[in-house]
Design a protein around this motif. Structure first.
Motif, PDB file in Angstrom:
ATOM      1  N   GLU A   1       0.833  -1.205   0.000  1.00  0.00           N
ATOM      2  CA  GLU A   1       0.000   0.000   0.000  1.00  0.00           C
ATOM      3  C   GLU A   1       0.867   1.255   0.000  1.00  0.00           C
ATOM      4  O   GLU A   1       0.521   2.244  -0.639  1.00  0.00           O
TER       5      GLU A   1
ATOM      6  N   ASN B   1      -4.674  -4.904  -7.511  1.00  0.00           N
ATOM      7  CA  ASN B   1      -4.196  -4.060  -6.416  1.00  0.00           C
ATOM      8  C   ASN B   1      -4.077  -2.581  -6.773  1.00  0.00           C
ATOM      9  O   ASN B   1      -3.474  -1.830  -6.030  1.00  0.00           O
TER      10      ASN B   1
ATOM     11  N   ASN C   1      -9.722  -1.412  -0.991  1.00  0.00           N
ATOM     12  CA  ASN C   1      -9.442  -2.836  -1.024  1.00  0.00           C
ATOM     13  C   ASN C   1     -10.704  -3.636  -1.335  1.00  0.00           C
ATOM     14  O   ASN C   1     -11.775  -3.346  -0.817  1.00  0.00           O
TER      15      ASN C   1
ATOM     16  N   LYS D   1      -7.452   2.333   1.158  1.00  0.00           N
ATOM     17  CA  LYS D   1      -6.021   2.069   1.184  1.00  0.00           C
ATOM     18  C   LYS D   1      -5.239   3.359   1.418  1.00  0.00           C
ATOM     19  O   LYS D   1      -5.778   4.463   1.331  1.00  0.00           O
TER      20      LYS D   1
END
Length: 184
Positions: free
Chosen positions: A11, A55, A60, A71
């Motif tokens: 992250e 991602n 998320n 995130k």
């Protein structure tokens, strides 16, 4: 096979890259930038769960790992907009783009805001000139947590410090997170 698709990023890495991509592009005159997706995908392209494109969202996707939360990149984006919205987009100054150091000067309501980062593996000292006040506030652009799920208080989520300006110059050390520098 596209092996990069199987790579995921932390992250923190995503939040750093988000800010850098926006600031660099805006400084080059790009008028509109669209982030790829708000919420992460699940098994994008059928190459396996938690691949690169699973991602890239700012929130998320619980289908990927059982969790759903904003995130770090979400909070970095929010802070960037909060600090830079209303800037004079036609007069962004590129102070430095060399030796792995990037510094840009924005002007918002007649006041400067610098955005700086270090792409080197080691910390680097930089000096920002032309500061008219005696103090400057340095705000880390990425929250101080490993994950956005740990952000309980947005206002307190970013490390900040106030430093004294001497002779219109401020010297700071850049580590791995981009920073915002504001006159106080």
């Amino acid at each position: 096979e596209l092996s990069f698709l199987k790579q995921s990023r932390s992250e923190k890495e995503q939040a750093n890259e988000l800010l850098k991509r926006y600031i660099y592009s805006i400084s080059k005159g790009v008028a509109k930038i669209f982030w790829v997706t708000l919420t992460e995908w699940h098994n994008f392209g059928g190459v396996g769960v938690n691949n690169y494109f699973d991602n890239v969202g700012l929130i998320n996707n619980s289908a990927n790992d059982g969790q759903s939360h904003k995130k770090l990149a979400y909070y970095t984006y929010k802070k960037m907009v909060e600090l830079l919205e209303g800037s004079d987009w036609n007069n962004i100054e590129t102070i430095q783009e060399k030796d792995g150091i990037y510094i840009y000067k924005f002007t918002k309501n007649g006041k400067p805001i610098w955005v700086a980062w270090n792409d080197n593996s080691a910390e680097k000292q930089i000096t920002i000139s032309g500061i008219t006040s005696n103090q400057a506030k340095i705000t880390q652009a990425v929250p101080k947590y490993e994950s956005g799920k740990d952000v309980a208080n947005y206002i307190a989520a970013f490390n900040t410090e106030t430093k004294t300006v001497s002779g219109g110059k401020l010297t700071i050390t850049l580590f791995d997170n981009p920073v915002f520098v504001e006159e106080k």
